[in-house]
Enzyme design. Structure first.
Site, PDB file in Angstrom:
ATOM      1  N   GLU A  17      -2.341  11.151   2.960  1.00  0.00           N
ATOM      2  CA  GLU A  17      -3.747  11.312   3.813  1.00  0.00           C
ATOM      3  C   GLU A  17      -3.474  12.888   4.230  1.00  0.00           C
ATOM      4  O   GLU A  17      -2.533  13.294   4.842  1.00  0.00           O
ATOM      5  CB  GLU A  17      -3.606  10.498   4.892  1.00  0.00           C
ATOM      6  CG  GLU A  17      -4.101   9.166   4.673  1.00  0.00           C
ATOM      7  CD  GLU A  17      -3.535   8.060   5.166  1.00  0.00           C
ATOM      8  OE1 GLU A  17      -2.474   8.031   5.880  1.00  0.00           O
ATOM      9  OE2 GLU A  17      -4.191   6.815   5.430  1.00  0.00           O
ATOM     10  N   GLU A  43       0.727  -1.109  -0.025  1.00  0.00           N
ATOM     11  CA  GLU A  43      -0.040   0.073   0.055  1.00  0.00           C
ATOM     12  C   GLU A  43       0.856   1.066   0.080  1.00  0.00           C
ATOM     13  O   GLU A  43       1.973   1.439   0.554  1.00  0.00           O
ATOM     14  CB  GLU A  43      -0.867   0.063   1.110  1.00  0.00           C
ATOM     15  CG  GLU A  43      -1.883   1.104   1.554  1.00  0.00           C
ATOM     16  CD  GLU A  43      -2.827   1.091   2.751  1.00  0.00           C
ATOM     17  OE1 GLU A  43      -3.488  -0.074   2.688  1.00  0.00           O
ATOM     18  OE2 GLU A  43      -2.988   1.945   3.307  1.00  0.00           O
ATOM     19  N   ARG A  65      -7.039   4.435  -5.476  1.00  0.00           N
ATOM     20  CA  ARG A  65      -8.596   4.488  -4.750  1.00  0.00           C
ATOM     21  C   ARG A  65      -8.442   6.010  -4.229  1.00  0.00           C
ATOM     22  O   ARG A  65      -7.316   6.410  -3.619  1.00  0.00           O
ATOM     23  CB  ARG A  65      -8.683   3.330  -3.337  1.00  0.00           C
ATOM     24  CG  ARG A  65      -8.557   2.074  -3.839  1.00  0.00           C
ATOM     25  CD  ARG A  65      -8.521   1.145  -2.640  1.00  0.00           C
ATOM     26  NE  ARG A  65      -8.455  -0.266  -3.179  1.00  0.00           N
ATOM     27  CZ  ARG A  65      -8.465  -1.230  -2.373  1.00  0.00           C
ATOM     28  NH1 ARG A  65      -8.619  -1.143  -1.078  1.00  0.00           N
ATOM     29  NH2 ARG A  65      -8.501  -2.500  -2.889  1.00  0.00           N
ATOM     30  N   THR A 117      -7.538   6.382  16.208  1.00  0.00           N
ATOM     31  CA  THR A 117      -8.023   6.897  14.936  1.00  0.00           C
ATOM     32  C   THR A 117      -8.500   8.105  15.066  1.00  0.00           C
ATOM     33  O   THR A 117      -8.086   9.014  14.419  1.00  0.00           O
ATOM     34  CB  THR A 117      -9.053   5.929  14.402  1.00  0.00           C
ATOM     35  OG1 THR A 117      -8.357   4.448  14.438  1.00  0.00           O
ATOM     36  CG2 THR A 117      -9.482   6.432  13.036  1.00  0.00           C
ATOM     37  N   TRP A 134     -13.053  10.110   4.224  1.00  0.00           N
ATOM     38  CA  TRP A 134     -13.858   9.312   5.308  1.00  0.00           C
ATOM     39  C   TRP A 134     -13.715   9.892   6.466  1.00  0.00           C
ATOM     40  O   TRP A 134     -12.877  10.815   6.790  1.00  0.00           O
ATOM     41  CB  TRP A 134     -13.436   7.930   5.387  1.00  0.00           C
ATOM     42  CG  TRP A 134     -11.835   7.718   5.758  1.00  0.00           C
ATOM     43  CD1 TRP A 134     -10.719   8.044   4.954  1.00  0.00           C
ATOM     44  CD2 TRP A 134     -11.155   7.090   6.979  1.00  0.00           C
ATOM     45  NE1 TRP A 134      -9.605   7.733   5.508  1.00  0.00           N
ATOM     46  CE2 TRP A 134      -9.551   7.262   6.603  1.00  0.00           C
ATOM     47  CE3 TRP A 134     -11.808   6.431   8.015  1.00  0.00           C
ATOM     48  CZ2 TRP A 134      -9.084   6.523   7.657  1.00  0.00           C
ATOM     49  CZ3 TRP A 134     -11.014   5.872   8.992  1.00  0.00           C
ATOM     50  CH2 TRP A 134      -9.514   6.059   8.807  1.00  0.00           C
TER      51      TRP A 134
END
Ligand code: NAG
Ligand code: NAG
Ligand code: NAG
Ligand code: NAG
Ligand code: NAG
Ligand code: NAG
Ligand code: NAG
Ligand code: NAG
Ligand code: NAG
Length: 360
Positions: A124, A120, A206, A221, A210
């Site tokens: 972000e 991956e 992708r 998180t 979110w």
């Protein structure tokens, strides 16, 4: 923070811990996983201002809206996480995305390259952080040492205020992240557990937003996302203007030849990719884009058409009223009732035309 963790936010999928090691078919563990459709061409360009993502991407969650700034990925309520995923894979290459990140505490805009065996490459952007962006990578889904792998870089200007060029250039030797043409990070093959955890298998792309700050997520998180999201202050929108994707390999499909997950084990199936064929056709256009691209003359024509109908109905109404007067009071009252119904229908019709026009 890997995107796969975000998949855990999708309705009742799996727990966050499992989600990190989730893939529909992991070739390191299973034989006969479906092979990956190759992009296989050196430049696929998407202009989301003039055309929609089309059939070479899947909308894997939510819906996109197309507007003057391109594709809009919006969170307006709990559970929203619009995401698209390319239906093709690249086997080393370049991904250039022009994006304006979504604002808002707890809101995360992401660009992720992901392989079937969980290699991956991430970018972000936390909505409430106007000074730094984060990038990260994983090899074969190994989430150990996250803190050392995820790195933050200062930006020039808030990434939520304007469009920036986020480019990843990925070869079998180095992985480079660029922002607006300047390199911010280089990962060498040997730096990732001697190459073992270096991302090296075919990746799809992708793009999504979110609510990492949703209170149902774990504290780590939520804290990472800048704190809890406040849905009442939304909607929060990430805009993507364009994408340019280069596949350094050419072929029809990529297949895992064994369970090692090394780049040397990937078989390239020769031929023309179905995606490349689709892309050589004219790009698909959304209804709003079709309306926007009409000439002013054509728009005036459509407005005039609507206006013409309205004028005609008003004329009918006038004629009918003259009749009413002639027809005496009682009959007139009945006719008025019918007329009111007609008028209501007319208004409904006009409203429909209006919405049809907006969604043209
Ligand atoms: C392989 O499958 C086994 C059993 O289904 C599972 O325990 C293991 O975690 C899997 N490994 C990988 C790399 O997916
Ligand atoms: C894209 O979505 C369609 C329909 O949901 C599905 O059949 C297809 O397998 C998906 N393609 C990829 C590459 O995920
Ligand atoms: C943005 O991220 C940087 C790097 O992690 C951090 O030092 C800074 O405090 C963050 N800013 C905000 C507003 O969260
Ligand atoms: C996972 O990563 C850690 C640290 O980065 C490394 O020590 C370990 O060997 C890796 N595990 C595998 C299976 O590659
Ligand atoms: C990358 O690929 C080239 C060409 O196949 C090869 O010469 C080189 O050794 C590879 N690099 C690594 C780190 O394996
Ligand atoms: C975006 O950045 C990449 C990497 O530096 C560069 O190659 C590319 O030309 C840039 N795109 C534009 C349109 O300037
Ligand atoms: C999260 O933080 C809150 C307040 O700090 C605490 O009460 C709660 O136990 C924490 N939950 C977890 C799962 O750590
Ligand atoms: C790929 O496409 C080109 C041009 O359309 C054609 O000449 C060639 O035969 C195709 N190759 C295969 C393997 O189908
Ligand atoms: C930047 C670039 O190389 N663009 C090319 C991508 O491919 C199309 C069609 O093959 C060309 O027209 C572009 O010039």
């Amino acid at each position: 923070m890997p995107l796969l963790l975000s998949l855990s936010l999708l309705p009742a999928l799996i727990s966050p811990i499992l989600a990190q090691t989730w893939t529909s078919c992991n070739p390191l563990n299973q034989t006969n996983c479906p092979s990956d459709t190759a992009l296989g061409i050196s430049n696929a360009t998407y202009n989301f201002v003039t055309s929609s993502a089309g059939s070479t991407w899947n909308t894997t969650n939510g819906n996109l809206v197309y507007g003057p700034q391109g594709a809009e990925f919006t969170i307006s309520k709990k559970g929203d996480a619009p995401t698209i995923q390319s239906n093709f894979y690249i086997f080393f290459g370049e991904v250039e995305i022009w994006m304006k990140a979504a604002p808002g505490q707890g809101v995360v805009s992401t660009i992720v390259l992901e392989s079937d065996d969980l290699d991956e490459i991430d970018l972000e952007i936390i909505g409430s952080n106007t000074t730094h962006i984060e990038n990260n990578y994983y090899g074969k889904g190994n989430t150990t040492d996250e803190a050392a792998k995820a790195k933050w870089y200062p930006t020039t200007g808030a990434p939520q205020d304007s469009f920036h060029n986020y480019t990843t250039r990925w070869t079998n030797e180095t992985l480079e992240w660029y922002v607006d043409g300047s390199i911010v990070r280089t990962l060498a093959y040997a730096d990732a557990v001697g190459g073992k955890n270096y991302p090296q298998t075919p990746m799809n792309v992708r793009i999504g937003v979110w609510a990492a700050g949703d209170p149902s997520n774990n504290n780590y998180t939520v804290r990472w996302a800048g704190g809890e999201i406040d849905y009442s202050k939304g909607p929060y929108t990430m805009y993507v203007q364009s994408a340019r994707i280069t596949d350094y390999s050419t072929g029809a499909e990529y297949k895992y030849g064994d369970k090692t997950g090394t780049w040397q084990s990937i078989d390239i199936v020769a031929g023309n990719s179905t995606v490349a064929k689709t892309l050589s056709a004219p790009p698909p256009v959304s209804a709003a884009q079709r309306w926007a691209s009409l000439s002013n003359g054509a728009k005036i024509g459509i407005y005039a058409g609507v206006a013409g109908v309205v004028v005609a109905i008003i004329a009918l109404w006038a004629i009918c009223c003259v009749k009413h007067r002639r027809a005496g009071r009682q009959e007139g009252a009945l006719a008025d009732a019918a007329l009111e119904k007609d008028t209501a229908e007319l208004l409904a019709y006009r409203a429909e035309m209006g919405s049809a026009r907006r969604g043209f």
